[in-house]
Enzyme design. Structure first.
Site, PDB file in Angstrom:
ATOM      1  N   GLU A 133     152.036 170.215  67.036  1.00  0.00           N
ATOM      2  CA  GLU A 133     152.410 170.168  65.622  1.00  0.00           C
ATOM      3  C   GLU A 133     151.761 171.335  64.895  1.00  0.00           C
ATOM      4  O   GLU A 133     150.829 171.956  65.414  1.00  0.00           O
ATOM      5  CB  GLU A 133     151.989 168.834  65.003  1.00  0.00           C
ATOM      6  CG  GLU A 133     152.796 167.674  65.550  1.00  0.00           C
ATOM      7  CD  GLU A 133     152.616 166.387  64.772  1.00  0.00           C
ATOM      8  OE1 GLU A 133     153.564 165.606  64.721  1.00  0.00           O
ATOM      9  OE2 GLU A 133     151.532 166.158  64.215  1.00  0.00           O
ATOM     10  N   HIS A 249     154.539 167.143  52.245  1.00  0.00           N
ATOM     11  CA  HIS A 249     155.153 167.400  53.548  1.00  0.00           C
ATOM     12  C   HIS A 249     156.338 168.319  53.322  1.00  0.00           C
ATOM     13  O   HIS A 249     157.160 168.079  52.435  1.00  0.00           O
ATOM     14  CB  HIS A 249     155.600 166.100  54.208  1.00  0.00           C
ATOM     15  CG  HIS A 249     155.849 166.270  55.671  1.00  0.00           C
ATOM     16  ND1 HIS A 249     156.932 166.960  56.152  1.00  0.00           N
ATOM     17  CD2 HIS A 249     155.139 165.893  56.757  1.00  0.00           C
ATOM     18  CE1 HIS A 249     156.875 166.978  57.472  1.00  0.00           C
ATOM     19  NE2 HIS A 249     155.792 166.342  57.861  1.00  0.00           N
ATOM     20  N   ARG A 295     150.865 173.048  56.650  1.00  0.00           N
ATOM     21  CA  ARG A 295     151.836 172.390  55.774  1.00  0.00           C
ATOM     22  C   ARG A 295     151.888 172.975  54.373  1.00  0.00           C
ATOM     23  O   ARG A 295     152.970 173.095  53.787  1.00  0.00           O
ATOM     24  CB  ARG A 295     151.501 170.899  55.648  1.00  0.00           C
ATOM     25  CG  ARG A 295     151.841 170.167  56.878  1.00  0.00           C
ATOM     26  CD  ARG A 295     151.539 168.710  56.774  1.00  0.00           C
ATOM     27  NE  ARG A 295     151.983 168.108  58.017  1.00  0.00           N
ATOM     28  CZ  ARG A 295     151.808 166.840  58.339  1.00  0.00           C
ATOM     29  NH1 ARG A 295     151.205 166.032  57.504  1.00  0.00           N
ATOM     30  NH2 ARG A 295     152.244 166.378  59.480  1.00  0.00           N
ATOM     31  N   HIS A 356     153.004 163.464  50.398  1.00  0.00           N
ATOM     32  CA  HIS A 356     152.919 162.827  51.711  1.00  0.00           C
ATOM     33  C   HIS A 356     151.577 162.152  51.958  1.00  0.00           C
ATOM     34  O   HIS A 356     151.522 161.026  52.423  1.00  0.00           O
ATOM     35  CB  HIS A 356     153.154 163.907  52.765  1.00  0.00           C
ATOM     36  CG  HIS A 356     153.207 163.393  54.166  1.00  0.00           C
ATOM     37  ND1 HIS A 356     154.049 162.371  54.546  1.00  0.00           N
ATOM     38  CD2 HIS A 356     152.544 163.776  55.296  1.00  0.00           C
ATOM     39  CE1 HIS A 356     153.890 162.134  55.835  1.00  0.00           C
ATOM     40  NE2 HIS A 356     152.974 162.954  56.311  1.00  0.00           N
ATOM     41  N   ARG A 391     144.973 168.472  55.212  1.00  0.00           N
ATOM     42  CA  ARG A 391     144.898 167.638  56.418  1.00  0.00           C
ATOM     43  C   ARG A 391     145.724 168.242  57.542  1.00  0.00           C
ATOM     44  O   ARG A 391     146.893 168.572  57.367  1.00  0.00           O
ATOM     45  CB  ARG A 391     145.441 166.252  56.091  1.00  0.00           C
ATOM     46  CG  ARG A 391     145.531 165.336  57.275  1.00  0.00           C
ATOM     47  CD  ARG A 391     146.226 164.064  56.893  1.00  0.00           C
ATOM     48  NE  ARG A 391     147.636 164.270  56.724  1.00  0.00           N
ATOM     49  CZ  ARG A 391     148.585 163.744  57.514  1.00  0.00           C
ATOM     50  NH1 ARG A 391     148.233 162.984  58.528  1.00  0.00           N
ATOM     51  NH2 ARG A 391     149.859 163.963  57.291  1.00  0.00           N
TER      52      ARG A 391
END
Ligand SMILES: Cc1cc2nc3c(=O)[nH]c(=O)nc-3n(C[C@H](O)[C@H](O)[C@H](O)COP(=O)(O)OP(=O)(O)OC[C@H]3O[C@@H](n4cnc5c(N)ncnc54)[C@H](O)[C@@H]3O)c2cc1C
Length: 554
Positions: A133, A249, A295, A356, A391
């Protein structure tokens, strides 16, 4: 740590008379039944009585909606140092390196434990399958049911917790406030439609109420994510920090009526690319890591490209990937797209960023203790030092497991040292005899608040926008907080307004850009501001602690 004080108007949201409502007693009260709350309950010694309260059904939580997976080092070519380095890089200077090290080392143990609870992770050639990811430099994300990891993990955990005789689960039970006396937490005031209000007196209390996504118009979060835990802990006197840090997100399905499904980062991990309305693959204009940039970078790039092309979304393109890979890895989102006539494997999928993950929360130490004695916190409601200013993908389920266990063990240990007393404290609520009736259009207010937050406290912020947001929220709060509501929709609105205030004040105070917090009027990071911003409630406001940007706290 710089901080300021924003007083609360009332300590409790409702009136109560301790002689007139039922009382229950527990060794440990756990508020929240997501991954953090259930893991905490499972860690309490079996000879202690636990009550877990969830405001909806047990399986209705952010945890149950998690898709991509859980990060942990399993590949022999991977190592803890690399997982820690990726976490620190995403956190942009605000992570606590010791906490990061502790969590990444504990992660594989907590994930193996889930397997022992009966969770089935996807396998490949006899080993746990690992995906990549954004922001991770190795394949280290374990997943289940393709893209429905949370559903499988929570199924297994829920079955186990329901089988434990010392644990009572009170579903559809809303926690209105924490009970405090002489500076420590003594349990919670809860409500459900059948029994009304109940005082739950507990020797130790764990807060695991999850996030705040519902403060924003576009969000991946289910209805439960209204920041109740942040608000009730704040009213009770616990310190919160980093409330300006909200992760958006990048890829939320943008189809009217689809209730904003998340399209997991793993889609980009498997090779999906982003295109604008003209078909142009634009990420190379923003970051060398392209679609796998962190992100915040991808979200801002999408917002900029949407503005440049004057189009309300961009598109995710998987059409070059083998259909069998798309089918095996993304069965859930494929089904959702099919309901709207889109073929996930072949069509361009409309997406835009949405709120998110709430990074800010209750300040906790390495064991999960908050600044309020008797109160512990775990999961998304807390700020442990793991995520810093951003995060890393799939690090939050693992944080919920690590801190869920730590808080459960710690609370259980302290509760064991306290004698059973079964006494209720004659608490008083600070309300006038006859508060105003609630008679407000709550849905209208909630929609107005979530639109305001998206406009002024979203992916990009600046001083004039934050000032407008502060004035508007202050105005709403003035008449909403004077009313006493009789059910969750009103209490949630009061909680959301309080948390919006804290977020706006913190975003105004951080005059730099860092991680997910982007100020278009201060686009660079400032090394002088590489520290947490904390907020505390207090009745009396020392003048030098007032927040100059919003005027709150004066
Ligand atoms: C769509 C989606 C996909 C995600 N995918 C991933 C992923 O792949 N990997 C990853 O690591 N993270 C992922 N995340 C983030 C992750 O799921 C959450 O951060 C994590 O699950 C939070 O767990 P929690 O236990 O802290 O809170 P939650 O799971 O949200 O649980 C909160 C609990 O608190 C209860 N509660 C709240 N308020 C009250 C109240 N007033 N009274 C009583 N009960 C209350 C709720 O009923 C619920 O039981 C995703 C999030 C979303 C929304």
């Amino acid at each position: 740590m710089p901080g300021f004080i924003i007083p609360v108007k009332r300590r409790y949201l409702v009136r109560f008379d301790p002689k007139r409502i039922p009382h229950a007693f527990a060794d440990v009260l756990i508020i929240g039944g997501g991954i953090a709350g259930i893991r905490a309950a499972l860690a309490v010694e079996p000879n202690q009585d636990v009550i877990v309260v969830t405001k909806d059904r047990l399986l209705q939580s952010n945890s149950a909606y998690a898709q991509g997976g859980i990060a942990g080092v399993f590949d022999p070519l991977d190592n803890f140092g690399s997982h820690a380095a990726d976490t620190l890089a995403a956190g942009k200077g605000l992570c606590d390196p010791q906490i990061v090290d502790m969590v990444v080392r504990e992660a594989p143990h907590r994930i193996r434990e889930l397997i022992s609870y009966g969770a089935h992770f996807d396998m490949q050639e006899g080993e746990i399958a690992l995906t990549l990811e954004g922001g991770h430099s190795h394949r280290r994300v374990v997943h289940a049911l393709g893209d429905a990891t949370g559903q499988e993990v929570m199924r297994a955990m829920a079955e186990l917790v329901r089988s434990r005789p010392n644990i009572l689960i009170w579903e559809s039970t809303f926690t209105i406030d924490l009970l405090t006396h002489e500076g420590s937490c003594r349990g919670g005031l809860v409500w459900n439609p059948n029994h009304g209000k109940t005082f739950v007196w507990a020797k130790q209390t764990v807060l695991a109420t999850g996030g705040a996504g519902r403060l924003y118009r576009e969000t991946t979060n289910p209805d439960i994510a209204t920041a109740d835990g942040h608000a009730i802990a704040y009213r009770a006197g616990a310190e919160l920090r980093d409330m300006e840090m909200v992760q958006f997100h990048p890829t939320v399905l943008y189809i009217a009526g689809s209730s904003r499904h998340l399209i997991s980062e793993a889609a980009r991990g498997e090779g999906a690319v982003l295109r604008d309305v003209t078909g142009y693959r634009f990420m190379a204009d923003y970051d060398p890591a392209l679609e796998l940039a962190p992100r915040d970078v991808v979200s801002r790039a999408i917002a900029t490209q949407m503005a440049k092309t004057r189009h309300p979304c961009v598109y995710l393109d998987l059409s070059h990937l083998p259909v069998e890979v798309v089918e095996a890895r993304f069965p859930h989102i494929r089904k959702v797209c099919a309901e709207f006539g889109l073929d996930f494997a072949h069509d361009l999928i409309p997406v835009r960023p949405g709120a998110h993950y709430m990074i800010g929360g209750l300040t906790i130490n390495a064991d999960g203790q908050t600044t309020l004695p008797g109160l512990w916190a775990a999961g998304e409601v807390s700020s442990s030092g793991l995520h810093g200013a951003n995060r890393l993908a799939s690090n939050s389920l693992v944080e919920g497991l690590v801190y869920g266990r730590r808080t459960g063990v710690g609370a259980s240990h302290l509760a064991a040292a306290q004698p059973d007393t079964f006494t209720a404290i004659p608490l008083k609520s600070d309300w006038p005899e006859r508060p105003q009736d609630d008679g407000l259009d709550l849905e209208d207010l909630r929609n107005s608040l979530s639109s305001l937050m998206a406009r002024y406290v979203g992916i990009e912020r600046d001083a004039p926008g934050l000032k407008s947001a502060a004035e508007q929220v202050n105005f709403w709060d003035r008449y909403v907080s004077d009313r006493e509501f009789s059910g969750p929709r009103g209490w949630e609105l009061q909680n959301m307004l309080l948390v919006a205030k804290l977020m706006i004040a913190s975003a105004s105070a951080r005059k730099e850009s860092r991680g997910v917090h982007f100020r278009s009027d201060f686009p660079e990071s400032d090394p002088q501001q590489n520290q947490h911003i904390s907020v505390n409630a207090a009745q009396k406001q020392p003048a030098d602690h007032a927040n100059p940007a919003t005027g709150w706290g004066r």
